[in-house]
Design a protein around this motif. Structure first.
Motif, PDB file in Angstrom:
ATOM      1  N   ALA A 343       0.825  -1.216   0.000  1.00  0.00           N
ATOM      2  CA  ALA A 343       0.000   0.000   0.000  1.00  0.00           C
ATOM      3  C   ALA A 343       0.858   1.265   0.000  1.00  0.00           C
ATOM      4  CB  ALA A 343      -0.922  -0.006   1.213  1.00  0.00           C
ATOM      5  N   LYS A 344       2.172   1.072  -0.158  1.00  0.00           N
ATOM      6  CA  LYS A 344       3.136   2.179  -0.278  1.00  0.00           C
ATOM      7  C   LYS A 344       3.375   2.928   1.031  1.00  0.00           C
ATOM      8  CE  LYS A 344       3.525   2.520  -5.012  1.00  0.00           C
ATOM      9  NZ  LYS A 344       4.712   3.041  -5.572  1.00  0.00           N
ATOM     10  N   LEU A 345       3.377   2.162   2.095  1.00  0.00           N
ATOM     11  CA  LEU A 345       3.704   2.725   3.393  1.00  0.00           C
ATOM     12  C   LEU A 345       5.058   2.142   3.820  1.00  0.00           C
ATOM     13  CD1 LEU A 345       2.595   4.411   5.798  1.00  0.00           C
ATOM     14  CD2 LEU A 345       1.593   2.304   6.676  1.00  0.00           C
ATOM     15  N   ALA A 346       5.871   2.944   4.459  1.00  0.00           N
ATOM     16  CA  ALA A 346       7.146   2.433   4.968  1.00  0.00           C
ATOM     17  C   ALA A 346       7.341   2.927   6.390  1.00  0.00           C
ATOM     18  CB  ALA A 346       8.301   2.908   4.098  1.00  0.00           C
ATOM     19  N   TYR A 347       7.935   2.081   7.209  1.00  0.00           N
ATOM     20  CA  TYR A 347       8.189   2.465   8.597  1.00  0.00           C
ATOM     21  C   TYR A 347       9.654   2.215   8.924  1.00  0.00           C
ATOM     22  CZ  TYR A 347       8.261   2.096  13.693  1.00  0.00           C
ATOM     23  OH  TYR A 347       8.591   2.234  15.022  1.00  0.00           O
ATOM     24  N   VAL A 348      10.386   3.281   9.179  1.00  0.00           N
ATOM     25  CA  VAL A 348      11.797   3.165   9.536  1.00  0.00           C
ATOM     26  C   VAL A 348      11.877   3.088  11.055  1.00  0.00           C
ATOM     27  CG1 VAL A 348      14.053   4.258   9.426  1.00  0.00           C
ATOM     28  CG2 VAL A 348      12.489   4.429   7.489  1.00  0.00           C
ATOM     29  N   THR A 349      12.295   1.937  11.545  1.00  0.00           N
ATOM     30  CA  THR A 349      12.185   1.658  12.974  1.00  0.00           C
ATOM     31  C   THR A 349      13.113   2.509  13.824  1.00  0.00           C
ATOM     32  OG1 THR A 349      13.764  -0.099  12.638  1.00  0.00           O
ATOM     33  CG2 THR A 349      11.456  -0.721  12.760  1.00  0.00           C
ATOM     34  N   GLU A 350      12.718   2.636  15.063  1.00  0.00           N
ATOM     35  CA  GLU A 350      13.463   3.417  16.037  1.00  0.00           C
ATOM     36  C   GLU A 350      14.802   2.746  16.355  1.00  0.00           C
ATOM     37  OE1 GLU A 350      11.282   3.294  19.627  1.00  0.00           O
ATOM     38  OE2 GLU A 350      12.569   4.698  20.674  1.00  0.00           O
ATOM     39  N   ASP A 351      14.758   1.425  16.514  1.00  0.00           N
ATOM     40  CA  ASP A 351      15.933   0.698  16.963  1.00  0.00           C
ATOM     41  C   ASP A 351      16.562  -0.002  15.760  1.00  0.00           C
ATOM     42  OD1 ASP A 351      17.728  -1.038  18.019  1.00  0.00           O
ATOM     43  OD2 ASP A 351      16.462  -1.653  19.684  1.00  0.00           O
ATOM     44  N   ARG A 352      17.549   0.668  15.149  1.00  0.00           N
ATOM     45  CA  ARG A 352      18.017   0.107  13.881  1.00  0.00           C
ATOM     46  C   ARG A 352      18.788  -1.194  14.053  1.00  0.00           C
ATOM     47  NH1 ARG A 352      20.166   5.193  14.291  1.00  0.00           N
ATOM     48  NH2 ARG A 352      22.115   5.144  15.420  1.00  0.00           N
ATOM     49  N   LYS A 353      19.432  -1.399  15.190  1.00  0.00           N
ATOM     50  CA  LYS A 353      20.208  -2.638  15.348  1.00  0.00           C
ATOM     51  C   LYS A 353      19.308  -3.840  15.604  1.00  0.00           C
ATOM     52  CE  LYS A 353      24.539  -0.665  16.704  1.00  0.00           C
ATOM     53  NZ  LYS A 353      25.433  -0.312  17.789  1.00  0.00           N
ATOM     54  N   GLN A 354      18.262  -3.642  16.413  1.00  0.00           N
ATOM     55  CA  GLN A 354      17.392  -4.765  16.743  1.00  0.00           C
ATOM     56  C   GLN A 354      16.311  -4.984  15.691  1.00  0.00           C
ATOM     57  OE1 GLN A 354      17.791  -6.713  19.488  1.00  0.00           O
ATOM     58  NE2 GLN A 354      19.589  -5.535  20.048  1.00  0.00           N
ATOM     59  N   LEU A 355      15.789  -3.900  15.160  1.00  0.00           N
ATOM     60  CA  LEU A 355      14.605  -4.022  14.303  1.00  0.00           C
ATOM     61  C   LEU A 355      14.840  -3.586  12.861  1.00  0.00           C
ATOM     62  CD1 LEU A 355      11.950  -2.530  16.765  1.00  0.00           C
ATOM     63  CD2 LEU A 355      12.569  -4.911  16.451  1.00  0.00           C
ATOM     64  N   GLY A 356      15.927  -2.880  12.613  1.00  0.00           N
ATOM     65  CA  GLY A 356      16.087  -2.311  11.281  1.00  0.00           C
ATOM     66  C   GLY A 356      16.990  -3.110  10.357  1.00  0.00           C
ATOM     67  N   LEU A 357      18.057  -3.664  10.913  1.00  0.00           N
ATOM     68  CA  LEU A 357      19.080  -4.264  10.067  1.00  0.00           C
ATOM     69  C   LEU A 357      19.333  -5.724  10.434  1.00  0.00           C
ATOM     70  CD1 LEU A 357      21.750  -1.433  10.242  1.00  0.00           C
ATOM     71  CD2 LEU A 357      20.515  -2.116   8.193  1.00  0.00           C
ATOM     72  N   VAL A 358      19.752  -6.487   9.430  1.00  0.00           N
ATOM     73  CA  VAL A 358      20.343  -7.785   9.733  1.00  0.00           C
ATOM     74  C   VAL A 358      21.842  -7.508   9.804  1.00  0.00           C
ATOM     75  CG1 VAL A 358      20.599 -10.174   9.033  1.00  0.00           C
ATOM     76  CG2 VAL A 358      18.518  -8.933   8.455  1.00  0.00           C
ATOM     77  N   LEU A 359      22.340  -7.337  11.014  1.00  0.00           N
ATOM     78  CA  LEU A 359      23.699  -6.813  11.179  1.00  0.00           C
ATOM     79  C   LEU A 359      24.769  -7.688  10.542  1.00  0.00           C
ATOM     80  CD1 LEU A 359      23.501  -5.459  14.823  1.00  0.00           C
ATOM     81  CD2 LEU A 359      23.745  -4.126  12.756  1.00  0.00           C
ATOM     82  N   ILE A 360      24.532  -9.032  10.548  1.00  0.00           N
ATOM     83  CA  ILE A 360      25.579  -9.902   9.994  1.00  0.00           C
ATOM     84  C   ILE A 360      25.449 -10.052   8.481  1.00  0.00           C
ATOM     85  CG2 ILE A 360      25.995 -11.198  12.125  1.00  0.00           C
ATOM     86  CD1 ILE A 360      24.250 -13.423  10.958  1.00  0.00           C
ATOM     87  N   ASN A 361      24.515  -9.339   7.879  1.00  0.00           N
ATOM     88  CA  ASN A 361      24.451  -9.340   6.415  1.00  0.00           C
ATOM     89  C   ASN A 361      25.076  -8.058   5.870  1.00  0.00           C
ATOM     90  OD1 ASN A 361      23.150 -11.755   6.549  1.00  0.00           O
ATOM     91  ND2 ASN A 361      21.213 -11.044   5.717  1.00  0.00           N
ATOM     92  N   ASN A 362      25.418  -8.098   4.579  1.00  0.00           N
ATOM     93  CA  ASN A 362      26.098  -6.931   4.021  1.00  0.00           C
ATOM     94  C   ASN A 362      25.101  -5.839   3.603  1.00  0.00           C
ATOM     95  OD1 ASN A 362      25.079  -7.597   1.458  1.00  0.00           O
ATOM     96  ND2 ASN A 362      26.845  -8.886   1.013  1.00  0.00           N
ATOM     97  N   ILE A 363      25.647  -4.710   3.167  1.00  0.00           N
ATOM     98  CA  ILE A 363      24.820  -3.564   2.808  1.00  0.00           C
ATOM     99  C   ILE A 363      23.838  -3.944   1.705  1.00  0.00           C
ATOM    100  CG2 ILE A 363      24.886  -1.264   1.764  1.00  0.00           C
ATOM    101  CD1 ILE A 363      27.540  -0.812   3.141  1.00  0.00           C
TER     102      ILE A 363
END
Lengths: 514, 398
Positions: A343-363
């Protein structure tokens, strides 16, 4: 060296393989002062404090540490703690399922031949809690049951239990709301009166200029200057100039975007807490965003802003959710994250390490995670297309890395945030909800994030910005909703909005209920 | 703090730095080669004899097949302790159907694979949708399915099976002629094709990567690697061709290994499993149905375990209540030796296959030496510990 200097670090140089983190840094702290340490991310603040606290033992760095008038060699935290140097890290080191008492005396138990004297431990805990303004807290309460603000105070009580002489606080207010931050700073001032010396690392310049007697600015691993604030307080601009090495004319890039018709609307939104299902976390919320508009949501920690955003975005939080979401005038199905993205909505999470990124994956893998369809044909990923996408966003958002194959965990906070933004921009949303998009990132990177936001609204997108930093909201938003206790309590135009009017709206609504 | 700005990545690192960066990747392969050479010498050349190589494949194919499914489960951040019992149960059901009820082997095979899928559905349901730790669910499964195995077999061994069913595990592909020492022309031709395909694919990947400015291995390293890979493939294929040719299970195994390598490296499903294991919450908030994904990995494991169960039953030509006992440990060990991370998100199919063969060669070599099962267990346990220690040590040091 005069007598009232408690700590002097001379010509400290610390190198990691390939990187010189500190180069000839000199840093001295007087007895009984609050000394702030400022600098952009990666300037070497944390490294310097790790050298001081013995995390990097003597011999792994060059230079001398003089403490209480003598040259010292610290080989570990144990050594420094014995000398009364206590560091409280940004990530709290409390154990959630243990009580306040257990946490305060962890590793330092009130015990005789291994048997703990709980009565005595509880009594001492009560004393310590009173000192940090938590007189009414039960020492037997589990850490998990008290808020972040109180947890921070328990950390300080723990430091006091160790006979602290030099207290080091690394970003103590990063996850605290306005009121808790103020309380913590007041406490520091109170301790100062009692003669305690503290070093505070913070990105929040208004707090620093409020409490600090001296400010040492680090840049690229070297000491730039030490500002003495005893005569006149240092202005934020003065500190920023030292940090970035240039004048920042405006902390917020200018924007002149025409605002169009309504693009996003939430009507009568209600949601309840996922576990305590009688607690309402969103109470009849109505809000809207127009094309080309940045709308802020202000509020204290716990006001329900993140919970609201997550409940809208694919019902990722809460129970018994009801209400309507309209995107471009049509009712949108946002009942799962997948549908919300569609539906073209995006939510950039508050906690980027826990909820935003897969830290062990690359950019690259992080960039395409939310839109695999955009780089694949019938489930098979097109390597070349994917690389192109990742490289494009890396260039466009100026992500500083060795390449798109660098793991997210090795990026600085600002660059991590840009990767999260890349991920959401690649889903091509019409409306973006940004939750604390600049938390814990340095001034330069913040400016870049604001510029990205400006570019987004220029393309006709709508942006909702949740932030606990009021100057940021005031500097970037066209309109601000104020949220308190799960309700929207005010809607302020750019002209009407000020720190005072926001706080007044919050206080007034809190009063209504009681 | 350690992030460096390097706009133009160096095209080719030196051999030394490249090896250092990729030590984990090649470490286990080198370990496998060292172990093989060691046993080749200590057993006076028995290890590489065609008949023994054939045995090695026949004895280990089922571990490799299950390791493929287990790797996905481990990468997704879970574990499956029940596969040994599933092997037993599937074998028992196959035996009762074919021997007691005289049902044909095709129907039986299909039913067995479906049974594996149903088992996967049952276990995956609790793990994925109710968030019961996989350790608990599959520990329960391990007990339940073992009990069911005994119940279905009534505590007895049941066999023998129709020859068609047996040939799945003990048969060889038709030779289609001989030439000199080569007794199976088809196997030798397959070997040539495979060698060519392997070298061609790695050459192609390299040129494509270079064309897009992606860091590749140093040229000399690339050449040596491919020559060694080619020669080893040719040699092993040739050896097998001089005996009875490729076993059927080898073909099954090669097809599955290629398929799962493709799935993990090139498809969105594979990519999502790695993301799920790396950070479940972030993956979920990126619009990926993590529950369903977890559910699928368990169904996949169930089907592969069923296939392995049939192969084991067919090889022994009888189903016993003890079949598959302890297999789960070999399979899990293979994944961890192959570099999978216990916390999820990391692991490779090729690693799991190499891990399975390290275990297999150790078993086989020590058996030829005449070492007892007691010593074998001890050695295998220590090898597992050493491999994971090496892994963790490398990571914390780097």
């Amino acid at each position: 060296m005069s007598a009232d200097i408690i700590l002097e670090m001379r010509n400290i140089t610390k190198t990691f393989p390939g990187v010189k983190a500190l180069s000839d840094v000199t840093f001295s702290v007087r007895q009984g002062e609050i000394h702030a340490l400022c600098g952009e991310n990666g300037a070497g603040k944390s490294t310097l404090m790790k050298v001081l606290s013995g995390v990097y033992p003597h011999g792994t760095y060059e230079g001398e540490i003089h403490y209480m008038g003598k040259q010292r060699e610290f080989y570990g935290i144990k050594d420094t703690e014995e000398e009364g140097i206590i560091i409280i890290h940004q990530e709290l080191a409390l154990i959630p399922m243990l009580s306040i008492t257990e946490n305060i005396f962890l590793g330092n138990e009130v015990a005789k031949s291994g048997v703990i004297d709980w009565a005595e431990a509880t009594r001492r805990t009560k004393e310590l809690l009173a000192k940090v303004g938590l007189k009414n807290e039960n020492p037997a309460t589990l850490i998990t049951h008290i808020g972040v603000g109180k947890q921070q105070l328990v950390e300080i009580a723990k430091a006091l239990s160790k006979k602290v002489k030099l207290l080091i606080l690394d970003e103590p207010t990063a996850s605290l709301n306005e009121a808790d931050s103020q309380a913590l700073l007041d406490l520091l001032l109170e301790f100062k009166k009692q003669g305690l010396t503290s070093i505070i690392i913070s990105h929040k310049l208004n707090e620093i200029s409020r409490v600090a007697d001296k400010i040492t600015v680090l840049r690229d691993g070297t000491t730039v200057e030490t500002i003495d604030c005893s005569n006149e307080p240092a202005s934020e601009d003065r500190i920023i100039r030292g940090m970035v090495g240039r004048e920042i004319a405006d902390r917020f890039p200018k924007r002149s975007t025409a605002i169009g018709e309504t693009i996003f609307e939430v009507k009568n939104w209600n949601a309840y807490h996922p576990i305590h299902s009688e607690r309402q976390i969103c109470n009849n919320i109505n809000l809207n965003v127009r094309k080309g508009e940045v709308v802020g949501i202000a509020g204290l920690m716990g006001a329900g802003r993140t919970e609201f955003a997550m409940s809208v975005f694919g019902r990722s939080y809460g129970k018994k959710i009801s209400g309507d979401v309209l995107i471009n005038g049509k009712t949108a199905d946002v009942s799962t994250v997948e549908k919300a993205i569609k539906a073209k909505l995006a939510y950039v999470t508050e906690d980027r390490k826990q909820l935003g990124l897969v830290l062990i994956n690359n950019i690259m893998h992080n960039t395409t995670l939310a839109n695999h369809g955009g780089v694949s044909k019938s489930l098979v990923i097109d390597d070349i297309a994917e690389r192109k996408v990742a490289n494009d966003y890396r260039n466009k958002l100026r992500i500083r890395s060795s390449g798109i194959y660098q793991m997210a965990v090795n990026l600085s906070g600002g660059n991590q945030q840009k990767v999260v933004l890349s991920k959401w921009l690649f889903t091509n949303p019409d409306v973006l909800i940004l939750d604390e998009p600049t938390r814990g990132i340095d001034v330069g990177a913040k400016y870049e994030i604001y510029t990205i936001i400006n570019d987004l609204v220029k393309e006709g997108k709508g942006v909702i910005m949740i932030s606990s930093e009021m100057p940021e909201l005031l500097g970037t938003c066209d309109r601000i909703y104020v949220m308190n206790e799960g309700r929207i309590v005010a809607e302020l135009s750019k002209e009407d909005a000020s720190q005072e009017s926001i706080m007044r709206a919050i206080m007034r609504s809190s009063g209504e209920k009681n | 703090m350690t992030a460096t700005t390097k706009p133009d990545a160096a095209e080719q690192p030196s051999i030394g730095t490249f090896l250092k960066q990729n030590i984990r990747e090649y470490g286990m392969l080198i370990a496998l080669v060292v172990i093989m050479v060691f046993f080749q010498i200590i057993t006076n050349g028995v290890l590489f004899k065609p008949v023994n190589l054939t045995n090695l494949v026949l004895q280990n194919s089922f571990v490799v097949i299950m390791a493929l499914g287990m790797l996905l489960i481990i990468v997704a951040g879970h574990i499956d302790l029940s596969v040994g019992s599933v092997v037993g149960l599937v074998g028992a059901v196959a035996a009762v159907m074919m021997v007691n009820y005289k049902i044909d082997y095709v129907t039986t095979s299909i039913v067995c694979l479906l049974l594996g899928a149903v088992i996967g559905v049952a276990q995956g349901y609790f793990v994925a949708f109710h968030k019961i730790p996989a350790f608990i669910v599959t520990l329960a499964g391990m007990l339940v399915f073992r009990g069911m195995t005994m119940w279905v077999l009534g505590g007895m061994n049941i066999g023998p099976f129709p020859t068609e069913f047996q040939s799945m595990a003990t048969g060889f592909i038709p030779p289609l002629g001989t030439a000199g020492p080569i007794l199976s022309l088809s196997s030798f031709v397959l070997t040539l094709l495979m060698t060519f395909a392997l070298v061609f694919m790695s050459w192609r990947t390299r040129t494509v990567n270079m064309a897009h400015g992606i860091e590749v291995e140093p040229q000399a390293f690339f050449l040596v690697q491919n020559i060694v890979l080619g020669v080893v493939t040719l040699y092993l294929g040739f050896e097998l061709s001089t005996y009875k040719g490729f076993p059927n299970v080898l073909v099954i195994m090669l097809v599955l290994v290629s398929f799962y390598t493709f799935v993990t490296t090139r498809t969105t499903i594979g990519r999502r499993i790695y993301a799920l294991g790396g950070n479940e919450k972030a993956t979920k908030l990126s619009g990926i149905n993590t529950e369903r994904l977890t559910f699928y990995t368990f169904i996949n494991m169930g089907v592969l375990a069923a296939l392995a169960g049939m192969i084991i039953a067919a090889r022994l030509n009888s189903s016993t209540p003890k079949a598959g006992f302890g297999n789960e440990l070999d399979v899990i060990a293979a994944c961890f030796i192959g570099g999978a991370s216990t916390t999820g998100g990391v692991g490779k199919i090729t690693g799991a296959v190499i891990g399975a063969f390290i275990m297999g060669v150790l078993n086989n070599g020590m058996s030829i030496m005449g070492l007892g099962i007691d010593y074998q267990q001890m050695v295998k346990g220590l090898v597992l510990l050493a491999a994971v220690f090496f892994d963790v040590y490398n990571r914390t040091k780097g």
